[in-house]
Design a protein around this motif. Structure first.
Motif, PDB file in Angstrom:
ATOM      1  N   GLN A   9       0.828  -1.205   0.000  1.00 21.22           N
ATOM      2  CA  GLN A   9       0.000   0.000   0.000  1.00 21.22           C
ATOM      3  C   GLN A   9       0.863   1.256   0.000  1.00 21.22           C
ATOM      4  O   GLN A   9       0.562   2.218  -0.700  1.00 21.22           O
ATOM      5  CB  GLN A   9      -0.941  -0.007   1.202  1.00 21.22           C
ATOM      6  CG  GLN A   9      -2.045  -1.042   1.067  1.00 21.22           C
ATOM      7  CD  GLN A   9      -2.915  -1.123   2.308  1.00 21.22           C
ATOM      8  OE1 GLN A   9      -2.560  -0.621   3.369  1.00 21.22           O
ATOM      9  NE2 GLN A   9      -4.066  -1.769   2.168  1.00 21.22           N
ATOM     10  N   ARG A  10       1.952   1.248   0.768  1.00 25.71           N
ATOM     11  CA  ARG A  10       2.857   2.397   0.808  1.00 25.71           C
ATOM     12  C   ARG A  10       3.508   2.601  -0.556  1.00 25.71           C
ATOM     13  O   ARG A  10       3.588   3.718  -1.060  1.00 25.71           O
ATOM     14  CB  ARG A  10       3.905   2.211   1.905  1.00 25.71           C
ATOM     15  CG  ARG A  10       4.747   3.429   2.151  1.00 25.71           C
ATOM     16  CD  ARG A  10       5.657   3.344   3.375  1.00 25.71           C
ATOM     17  NE  ARG A  10       6.244   2.048   3.634  1.00 25.71           N
ATOM     18  CZ  ARG A  10       5.858   1.218   4.613  1.00 25.71           C
ATOM     19  NH1 ARG A  10       4.878   1.557   5.425  1.00 25.71           N
ATOM     20  NH2 ARG A  10       6.450   0.057   4.788  1.00 25.71           N
ATOM     21  N   ASP A  11       3.958   1.512  -1.219  1.00 28.41           N
ATOM     22  CA  ASP A  11       4.554   1.612  -2.551  1.00 28.41           C
ATOM     23  C   ASP A  11       3.548   2.142  -3.569  1.00 28.41           C
ATOM     24  O   ASP A  11       3.884   2.960  -4.412  1.00 28.41           O
ATOM     25  CB  ASP A  11       5.096   0.256  -3.006  1.00 28.41           C
ATOM     26  CG  ASP A  11       6.356  -0.154  -2.251  1.00 28.41           C
ATOM     27  OD1 ASP A  11       6.947   0.704  -1.551  1.00 28.41           O
ATOM     28  OD2 ASP A  11       6.745  -1.333  -2.359  1.00 28.41           O
ATOM     29  N   ALA A  12       2.305   1.665  -3.507  1.00 27.96           N
ATOM     30  CA  ALA A  12       1.263   2.130  -4.425  1.00 27.96           C
ATOM     31  C   ALA A  12       0.981   3.614  -4.213  1.00 27.96           C
ATOM     32  O   ALA A  12       0.836   4.370  -5.182  1.00 27.96           O
ATOM     33  CB  ALA A  12      -0.003   1.303  -4.250  1.00 27.96           C
ATOM     34  N   ALA A  13       0.920   4.048  -2.966  1.00 24.76           N
ATOM     35  CA  ALA A  13       0.682   5.458  -2.668  1.00 24.76           C
ATOM     36  C   ALA A  13       1.858   6.312  -3.146  1.00 24.76           C
ATOM     37  O   ALA A  13       1.658   7.400  -3.702  1.00 24.76           O
ATOM     38  CB  ALA A  13       0.453   5.658  -1.171  1.00 24.76           C
ATOM     39  N   HIS A  14       3.073   5.813  -2.959  1.00 22.96           N
ATOM     40  CA  HIS A  14       4.278   6.517  -3.416  1.00 22.96           C
ATOM     41  C   HIS A  14       4.254   6.665  -4.935  1.00 22.96           C
ATOM     42  O   HIS A  14       4.533   7.751  -5.467  1.00 22.96           O
ATOM     43  CB  HIS A  14       5.523   5.750  -2.956  1.00 22.96           C
ATOM     44  CG  HIS A  14       6.809   6.384  -3.329  1.00 22.96           C
ATOM     45  ND1 HIS A  14       7.303   7.483  -2.683  1.00 22.96           N
ATOM     46  CD2 HIS A  14       7.706   6.064  -4.291  1.00 22.96           C
ATOM     47  CE1 HIS A  14       8.451   7.831  -3.228  1.00 22.96           C
ATOM     48  NE2 HIS A  14       8.712   6.983  -4.211  1.00 22.96           N
ATOM     49  N   TYR A  15       3.902   5.593  -5.655  1.00 26.17           N
ATOM     50  CA  TYR A  15       3.833   5.652  -7.109  1.00 26.17           C
ATOM     51  C   TYR A  15       2.756   6.636  -7.558  1.00 26.17           C
ATOM     52  O   TYR A  15       2.986   7.452  -8.458  1.00 26.17           O
ATOM     53  CB  TYR A  15       3.575   4.268  -7.713  1.00 26.17           C
ATOM     54  CG  TYR A  15       3.449   4.318  -9.208  1.00 26.17           C
ATOM     55  CD1 TYR A  15       4.566   4.556 -10.007  1.00 26.17           C
ATOM     56  CD2 TYR A  15       2.210   4.183  -9.828  1.00 26.17           C
ATOM     57  CE1 TYR A  15       4.457   4.637 -11.380  1.00 26.17           C
ATOM     58  CE2 TYR A  15       2.098   4.272 -11.204  1.00 26.17           C
ATOM     59  CZ  TYR A  15       3.220   4.497 -11.977  1.00 26.17           C
ATOM     60  OH  TYR A  15       3.117   4.588 -13.341  1.00 26.17           O
ATOM     61  N   ARG A  16       1.577   6.592  -6.951  1.00 23.40           N
ATOM     62  CA  ARG A  16       0.510   7.527  -7.314  1.00 23.40           C
ATOM     63  C   ARG A  16       0.952   8.974  -7.102  1.00 23.40           C
ATOM     64  O   ARG A  16       0.648   9.848  -7.911  1.00 23.40           O
ATOM     65  CB  ARG A  16      -0.769   7.228  -6.530  1.00 23.40           C
ATOM     66  CG  ARG A  16      -1.561   6.046  -7.071  1.00 23.40           C
ATOM     67  CD  ARG A  16      -2.964   5.967  -6.465  1.00 23.40           C
ATOM     68  NE  ARG A  16      -2.987   5.956  -5.009  1.00 23.40           N
ATOM     69  CZ  ARG A  16      -2.824   4.879  -4.257  1.00 23.40           C
ATOM     70  NH1 ARG A  16      -2.631   3.702  -4.821  1.00 23.40           N
ATOM     71  NH2 ARG A  16      -2.858   4.971  -2.942  1.00 23.40           N
ATOM     72  N   ALA A  17       1.671   9.227  -6.026  1.00 20.97           N
ATOM     73  CA  ALA A  17       2.167  10.584  -5.761  1.00 20.97           C
ATOM     74  C   ALA A  17       3.144  11.021  -6.845  1.00 20.97           C
ATOM     75  O   ALA A  17       3.073  12.156  -7.340  1.00 20.97           O
ATOM     76  CB  ALA A  17       2.817  10.645  -4.380  1.00 20.97           C
TER      77      ALA A  17
END
Length: 195
Positions: A9-17
């Protein structure tokens, strides 16, 4: 290695940012933006004439050899695999016309091949980063044309390594030789070089 749900989830949020930042910058800052495992790559220099002419000539030569339902596409959209946190913009994408339909970025697993013309300002992006990212994205053939040296390489045969998927086969060529990209062979005669 197993990644915990929180890490995913943290990686996905980082990518979206990063994706949001790239979209904002594209509207305001010239150049080409891509996202790799290391972060955002910005090639500030607009491609020059030899770069663009090489991409156009390779595209034209490929399309003369390919069936009508396959294109050598130069343009948008990007190639993106959000689950890997990678968004790239190849100079030329070999893709079936049917796989171009729809909206949003291209799924890299639908590409037959990608071709990159080495940038004068950032050659490691093509020779190092993309050589790592394209097999990770599942792109079966990656061809590199280098106007700095009048040479290139075609990479294929994705296989697993301890460092992740990599291309197993590399066929180097010099300008003037015929080169095979996927199922099509083209001439590299008279491709431009950087001065």
């Amino acid at each position: 290695m197993t990644i915990a749900s929180d890490d995913v989830q943290r990686d996905a949020a980082h990518y979206r940012a990063m994706r949001d930042i790239v979209e904002q910058m594209r509207e305001r800052i010239p150049g080409k933006f891509e996202i790799t495992k290391e972060g955002i790559v910005h090639d500030m220099m607009a491609p020059g004439r030899p770069h663009e002419l090489t991409a156009a000539q390779v595209r034209r030569r490929l399309e003369k050899e390919m069936p009508e339902e396959i294109l050598a596409h130069t343009g948008t959209p990007d190639v993106e695999l959000g689950s890997e946190g990678i968004m790239r913009h190849p100079d030329v994408m070999v893709i079936a016309v049917a796989d171009m339909e729809g909206e949003g970025s291209f799924d890299p697993r639908t590409l037959i091949a990608v071709i990159e013309v080495v940038s004068r300002s950032n050659p490691d992006n093509d020779w190092v980063s993309k050589m790592r990212d394209y097999p990770l994205l599942g792109i079966p053939v990656y061809a590199v044309f280098d106007p700095r040296t009048g040479s290139g390489a075609v990479l294929s045969g994705i296989h697993r390594t301890p460092d992740g998927p990599r291309y197993a086969t590399r066929k180097d060529f010099m300008y003037g030789e015929d080169v095979t990209i996927a199922d099509w062979t083209i001439s590299t005669d008279d491709l431009p070089r950087y001065a």
